[in-house]
Every structure is written in C-alpha cells, then in structure tokens.
Design an enzyme around this catalytic site. Structure first.
Site, PDB file in Angstrom:
ATOM      1  N   HIS A 127     -19.826 -27.200  11.660  1.00 18.12           N
ATOM      2  CA  HIS A 127     -21.227 -26.779  11.541  1.00 18.12           C
ATOM      3  C   HIS A 127     -21.793 -27.172  10.174  1.00 18.12           C
ATOM      4  O   HIS A 127     -21.034 -27.384   9.215  1.00 18.12           O
ATOM      5  CB  HIS A 127     -21.328 -25.248  11.644  1.00 18.12           C
ATOM      6  CG  HIS A 127     -21.083 -24.675  12.998  1.00 18.12           C
ATOM      7  ND1 HIS A 127     -20.223 -23.618  13.206  1.00 18.12           N
ATOM      8  CD2 HIS A 127     -21.599 -24.989  14.217  1.00 18.12           C
ATOM      9  CE1 HIS A 127     -20.226 -23.303  14.494  1.00 18.12           C
ATOM     10  NE2 HIS A 127     -21.041 -24.123  15.127  1.00 18.12           N
TER      11      HIS A 127
ATOM     12  N   CYS B  65     -19.787 -16.966   9.669  1.00 19.31           N
ATOM     13  CA  CYS B  65     -19.814 -16.878  11.146  1.00 19.31           C
ATOM     14  C   CYS B  65     -19.597 -15.471  11.671  1.00 19.31           C
ATOM     15  O   CYS B  65     -19.961 -15.189  12.808  1.00 19.31           O
ATOM     16  CB  CYS B  65     -18.723 -17.708  11.802  1.00 19.31           C
ATOM     17  SG  CYS B  65     -18.214 -19.147  10.970  1.00 19.31           S
TER      18      CYS B  65
HETATM   19  N1  GLY Z   1     -13.816 -21.612  17.287  1.00 21.81           N
HETATM   20  C1  GLY Z   1     -15.144 -21.562  16.810  1.00 21.81           C
HETATM   21  C2  GLY Z   1     -16.003 -22.499  17.552  1.00 21.81           C
HETATM   22  O1  GLY Z   1     -15.520 -23.574  17.831  1.00 21.81           O
HETATM   23  O2  GLY Z   1     -17.096 -22.229  17.909  1.00 21.81           O
END
Ligand code: GLY
Length: 257
Positions: A160, A247
């Site tokens: 991300h 996150c």
């Molecule tokens: N394991 C976190 C994701 O890939 O969204």
C-alpha cells in the site's frame, strides 16, 4: 474527542492475503497479545477505542483501516482490492453509520484505506495492486465537495501507499522513497527510513506521538533525533500478515471532549 476503531485478531489469520511477504506461521495467541498492547497504546495516547469483535471467517479483518476512509464527519466505505476482504466492510459500515455520514464506493472501483494518506486537506492515494483508477476517481468525486483534494501516487514494491510513506508530524513524511513517485508530493518535508530497514515507513501519528514498530530501532532513532516522540509497539506477528501500525485502526476526531 479522538476515536479509534479496531477489530480483534481473526483466529483464521494464517489464511491472510500475502503479496510481498513469504508466508510464515502466525502465533494467534501472540498476535492477540500484540493487538491488546496496540489498543492499550491507543488508549494511552488519548483515543476512545471502539472494538468490533474478531471474525473467524475473515482472516485479514484486524486491518480495519482498509475498509473506510474518514474525511471530516463522513466515512467513505471502500471496496477492497482483494475479494476475500470485501465481506469485512459490512460490519464496519454498520458501526460507523451511527457515528458518521456514510458514503459508498461501488465496483468496478477498488480501493484499500491503506492506500490513502491524508496530509492536511490533501489525500494522496496509492495507485497500487489494490487500488485502481476507478477507485481513485470515485474517491475524488466523493471528497471534492467536502474540500479535500486527491493526488494519485504510483506505488511499486510494497502493498500500500502507507507501506511506503506515512505522516509523522504535520507535513513531515517518513518514507522509503524507492517505493513511490515522490514527484507527486507538494510542499512536504521528508525523513528517510534507515536503508537497513526498507519496510520501516509505517508509523501512526496520534496527536504529537507516533506509534512505531519495535522491529525498526534504527529508523525509530532517526525519528527521535529529529524530535519525534516515538511510542514503540511490538507488532511482529501482525507484520507476518503484511500489516503494520496504521492498518490496525481507523482514527477520527469529533468535536467535544
Ligand atoms: N494481509 C493484508 C492484506 O493483504 O490485505
């Protein structure tokens, strides 16, 4: 009042999505303990924490940030890029709809909240493996009337945008600049991760402190030397699921105390 929404660790976390990491066994009990300590740190930093129960069918659901983007008094419910994660959004929508105005994204848009970095009134949005051009366009259409700008940022080599860059003080970005197109950013100051810690760019600014993984002591020292108050948390089991400190919560402010 500062709020933080979190969700317990799923007992199915070993079936999580992985993109850039090699699969390693996750000790669920240890992950739960680390998550409790993370929640305690949020409380220490002044957040009112709301917790949605763990879901045994949703391996990645502890990473609640990916399901919504808060802009002022509204929350945009995302359509996550990984199909396995789309069932996560309903309980987050239900929780937030009592507290914030809820806006929806619709497929074919995909967008993960981990790709959205807010700096003042600007949303930098990662064009990543999880967030597509339609997702960025829909987000722009939803937030522009609320006074937010949207700038796409090409991300490579990590999951991300916020794997590559996070804000650690107002207008100050901690980054691994090898993972992103830095030319997209305007008027920001940069702090680089220590080169021996390429994945150390994810810190969670809460007030004037930064929650930061114990796994990256050299970068933490850089932050401290520059005057940042670092609140270290061990998230090593959560990191095996390709998660980081931003996150695991969705943070928003409301008027009043
Ligand atoms: N394991 C976190 C994701 O890939 O969204």
């Amino acid at each position: 009042m500062r709020h933080a929404l979190v969700r317990g660790v799923s007992p199915a976390m070993n079936r999580c999505e992985l993109t850039h990491r090699v699969r390693e066994a996750i000790d669920i009990k240890r992950a739960e303990g680390q998550h409790r300590a993370y929640v305690a740190a949020l409380v220490d930093l002044g957040c009112r924490v709301h917790e949605i129960p763990a879901d045994p069918n949703l391996p990645d659901s502890v990473f609640v940030e990916d399901t919504a983007v808060v802009v002022g008094d509204a929350a945009v419910i995302t359509w996550p890029g990984a199909a396995s994660r789309r069932p996560e959004i309903e309980s987050v929508r239900a929780f937030l709809s009592d507290r914030l105005e809820v806006l929806r994204m619709e497929p074919p848009a995909t967008l993960d909240g981990g790709d959205v970095l807010r700096v003042g009134r600007m949303l930098y949005v990662g064009a990543s493996g999880r967030t597509n051009a339609e997702g960025i366009a829909q987000l722009r259409a939803l937030v522009t009337p609320r006074g937010y700008g949207v700038v796409p940022v090409v991300v490579t080599g990590c999951l991300h945008l916020k794997s590559a860059v996070t804000e650690v003080a107002d207008g100050v970005l901690l980054a691994n600049r090898n993972y992103l197109d830095v030319d997209a950013f305007v008027g920001v100051e940069w702090i680089d991760v220590d080169p021996r810690e390429p994945d150390a760019a994810n810190g969670l600014q809460v007030g004037d402190e930064v929650l930061f993984p114990t796994a990256y002591p050299r970068t933490a020292e850089r932050l401290r030397r520059l005057g940042t108050r670092v609140h270290a948390v061990d998230v090593s089991e959560l990191a095996k699921a390709e998660g980081a400190v931003t996150c695991c919560s969705l943070i928003w402010d409301t008027a009043g105390s």
